[in-house]
Design an enzyme around this catalytic site. Structure first.
Site, PDB file in Angstrom:
ATOM      1  N   LEU A 170       0.793  -1.222   0.000  1.00  8.74           N
ATOM      2  CA  LEU A 170       0.000   0.000   0.000  1.00  8.74           C
ATOM      3  C   LEU A 170       0.829   1.277   0.000  1.00  8.74           C
ATOM      4  O   LEU A 170       1.825   1.375   0.707  1.00  8.74           O
ATOM      5  CB  LEU A 170      -0.882   0.008   1.249  1.00  8.74           C
ATOM      6  CG  LEU A 170      -1.970   1.058   1.216  1.00  8.74           C
ATOM      7  CD1 LEU A 170      -3.121   0.570   0.359  1.00  8.74           C
ATOM      8  CD2 LEU A 170      -2.462   1.373   2.607  1.00  8.74           C
ATOM      9  N   GLU A 218      -3.282   6.857   1.075  1.00  5.58           N
ATOM     10  CA  GLU A 218      -4.021   7.951   0.475  1.00  5.58           C
ATOM     11  C   GLU A 218      -3.539   9.303   1.024  1.00  5.58           C
ATOM     12  O   GLU A 218      -3.728  10.344   0.392  1.00  5.58           O
ATOM     13  CB  GLU A 218      -5.472   7.733   0.902  1.00  5.58           C
ATOM     14  CG  GLU A 218      -6.523   8.380   0.135  1.00  5.58           C
ATOM     15  CD  GLU A 218      -7.859   7.752   0.572  1.00  5.58           C
ATOM     16  OE1 GLU A 218      -8.274   6.793  -0.086  1.00  5.58           O
ATOM     17  OE2 GLU A 218      -8.437   8.196   1.567  1.00  5.58           O
TER      18      GLU A 218
END
Ligand SMILES: Cc1cc2nc3c(=O)[nH]c(=O)nc-3n(C[C@H](O)[C@H](O)[C@H](O)COP(=O)(O)OP(=O)(O)OC[C@H]3O[C@@H](n4cnc5c(N)ncnc54)[C@H](O)[C@@H]3O)c2cc1C
Length: 574
Positions: A247, A250
């Site tokens: 990941l 964000e």
């Protein structure tokens, strides 16, 4: 070996530990984990935990509530979301007092940053709502909670793999677990049991989740006849490192990072004109896949670029040390100099074990409960995330509802008798181990598991349709038969990880079947569940939760209305 506790908790992530701290004020607590406690997946949470503190700019819990309801594509239960957003501010102050080292503003307040789908004034523009500890927020919170558990005398059983959760006559009696070190079976009799066993991203080939995220306890409860809720909704995070799925938070887009296609176009401006790269994850993932499908991937390949070179170097190195290192180690790219190749990665399970707002596990779609059984965290479905979770709302969910479950268990324990697990259940668990070790056949776990994960990825990820899902259901059935012929090379009972892989694989098959079947029955598109053949949201027929039940080898469905309080469903524009 037989143990007696007031409360047994499965899982030492944020949900499990937060509940343990509460329950330990009133009685004895055991926390079982198949890992070392602080290696739970919560430790890898990067970007932040949401709360409308308003430290950097005006904010309010009501705006947080609105964003979460809209982000959920109106499938979230608004009474539960309200509890979470209202309790968020108290929760962050409490975490700070428990020792979480949050990043600070220059004035010394808890710093906050932008995250997808979080806005001011009901969707006007992005707002700074995510509290963070650089890009190691999960690690900071988990370590602080673990330190709090020790002086409270909470008993940790590390590297204990739960094999069964025993329910008889609508009451949970406790848990049966395997001690990984020596293969011994342990029985934990308890007044109340909390399942806080995390997600199940390992059903997919490319995932941001840890190896341990295999959904064991959801599968155990499903096999015991309990329902699983909204399993068709699985979130793909837009920015996984290409080819690896690791990941990239964000948070980097909150600080100015942008997605670009082969034409160097900032394409999110077309898909979400108001909040652009900070659109919710379901929309951003679909946008990336559409760019690739229409030939605008980088160099004709199946990825786009995440450009962080626009973020000032000092911000990148101070606020994102972890992901900067990931890019250098895994991709050989310095993100301050070059854009990073990214592709959506399987990230978060919105569906799970249905519970009420105090973590009580429901045994049907009408709010009946199982006595002494609770669930919280990613394995549970309250449901605060509905069809799509907003970033930084999961850490919040784990601590808010973990705490509530801890308080509720302590209350129930006052008048409850401790369960007593019968010999039959113990013998069944022991024979599962023996049969798995002795099984003969020509299949190896690694091969059959990759087949399942690849099929799930190809046929049930960001885009789905009837033909693909039907094909998937029949493929899973073939894989289920193949799994009967898996042979283990390691026949011992001492730290036999191959044995654990085999047990976990059984759970992955079970959950894949529930996900695929749930996706097939929902003939509309909502949040993370997008059907090419039913591309519109259909509130007339589908504004309802799915409850999946096991019926021999197939899955049966019932439905439950969504709880709507303040916000009626509207078209979801950003
Ligand atoms: C890479 C990554 C980054 C993320 N970043 C964010 C973020 O910035 N903000 C945010 O809000 N959310 C984020 N999330 C989501 C969030 O971190 C998780 O949803 C949350 O931490 C889950 O916590 P949990 O307590 O439910 O379970 P986990 O932390 O996953 O813990 C599960 C526990 O269950 C135990 N367990 C499971 N099965 C068994 C078994 N059979 N026997 C014994 N023990 C068992 C495990 O050992 C473990 O202790 C992120 C997720 C990932 C994967």
């Amino acid at each position: 070996m037989i143990h007696q506790f007031d409360t047994v908790i499965i899982g030492s992530g944020l949900a499990g530990l937060r509940a343990a701290i509460e329950a330990a004020k009133y009685g004895s607590v055991a926390v079982l984990t198949k890992l070392f406690p602080t290696r739970s997946h919560s430790t890898s949470a990067q970007g932040g935990i949401g709360a409308a503190l308003g430290n950097e700019e005006p904010d309010s819990p009501e705006w947080h509530l609105y964003d979460t309801v809209k982000g959920s594509d109106y499938l979230g239960d608004q009474d539960a979301i309200e509890i979470m957003c209202e309790d968020a501010i108290r929760t962050i102050v409490e975490l700070e007092h428990l020792g979480v080292p949050f990043s600070r503003t220059t004035e010394g307040k808890i710093a906050q940053r932008r995250f997808g789908g979080h806005t001011r004034n009901f969707g006007e523009a992005p707002v700074r709502r995510a509290c963070y500890s650089a890009d190691r927020t999960g690690h900071a919170v988990l370590s602080a909670l673990y330190e709090q558990c020790k002086p409270l005398g909470i008993n940790f059983f590390s590297e204990f793999h739960v094999l069964d959760i025993v329910i008889e006559n609508n009451k949970c009696h406790g848990v049966i677990a395997l001690q990984i070190e020596n293969g011994e079976i342990h029985v934990f009799n308890a007044k109340s049991t909390l399942v806080a066993s995390g997600g199940y991203g390992k059903v997919f080939k490319t995932t941001s989740n840890a190896f341990a995220s295999t959904g064991d306890c959801l599968s155990i409860l499903f096999n015991a006849g309990l329902p699983l809720e909204d399993m068709e909704f699985f979130q793909f995070h837009p920015t996984g490192l290409y080819g690896l799925g690791i990941l990239i938070t964000e948070g980097v887009r909150g600080e100015g990072g942008v997605l670009i296609n082969v034409q160097s176009e900032r394409f999110m401006e077309r898909y979400a004109p108001a909040i652009k790269d900070l659109a919710p994850r379901d929309m951003a993932s679909r946008a990336i896949m559409t760019e690739i499908k229409e030939g605008r991937g980088i160099d004709g390949k199946d990825y786009v670029h995440l450009d962080l070179t626009r973020i000032p170097n000092q911000v990148l190195s101070e606020r994102f040390p972890e992901i900067t290192t990931f890019c250098k180690i895994y991709m050989g790219i310095d993100p301050s100099e070059k854009p990073i190749p990214v592709l959506p990665t399987a990230h978060y399970a919105m569906g799970g074990i249905p519970t009420d707002a105090d973590g009580r596990v429901l045994n049907d779609e009408k709010a009946g409960v199982i006595k002494g059984l609770y669930a919280a965290g990613e394995c549970a479905c309250v449901s605060v995330h509905g069809a799509n979770r907003l970033g930084c709302n999961s850490l919040l969910d784990t601590v808010v509802f973990g705490r509530r479950a801890g308080i509720a268990m302590a209350g129930e324990n006052k008048n409850a008798e401790r369960g007593n697990i019968h010999r039959d259940a113990i013998d069944n668990a022991a024979s599962l181990i023996d049969l798995t070790i002795k099984r003969k056949g020509d299949q190896r776990i690694g091969d059959v598991r990759s087949e399942l994960q690849t099929d799930m990825m190809d046929l049930c990820s960001v885009f789905r349709n009837e033909q693909g899902l039907k094909e998937l259901v029949s493929k899973i059935s073939i894989i289920e038969d193949k799994a009967e012929h898996i042979t283990l090379k390691d026949k011992s009972k001492i730290f036999n990880t191959e044995l654990l892989d085999a047990i976990e694989f059984g759970h992955l098959i079970n959950l894949s079947k529930v996900i695929a079947s749930s996706a097939l029955q929902r003939e509309e598109s909502r949040g993370a569940h997008f059907r090419d053949d039913f591309p519109q949201r259909d509130d007339a027929d589908w504004l309802k939760h799915t409850f999946a039940f096991k019926k021999e080898r197939v899955v049966e469905f019932k439905h439950k209305p969504v709880k709507i309080t303040k916000f009626q469903p509207e078209e979801r524009k950003y």
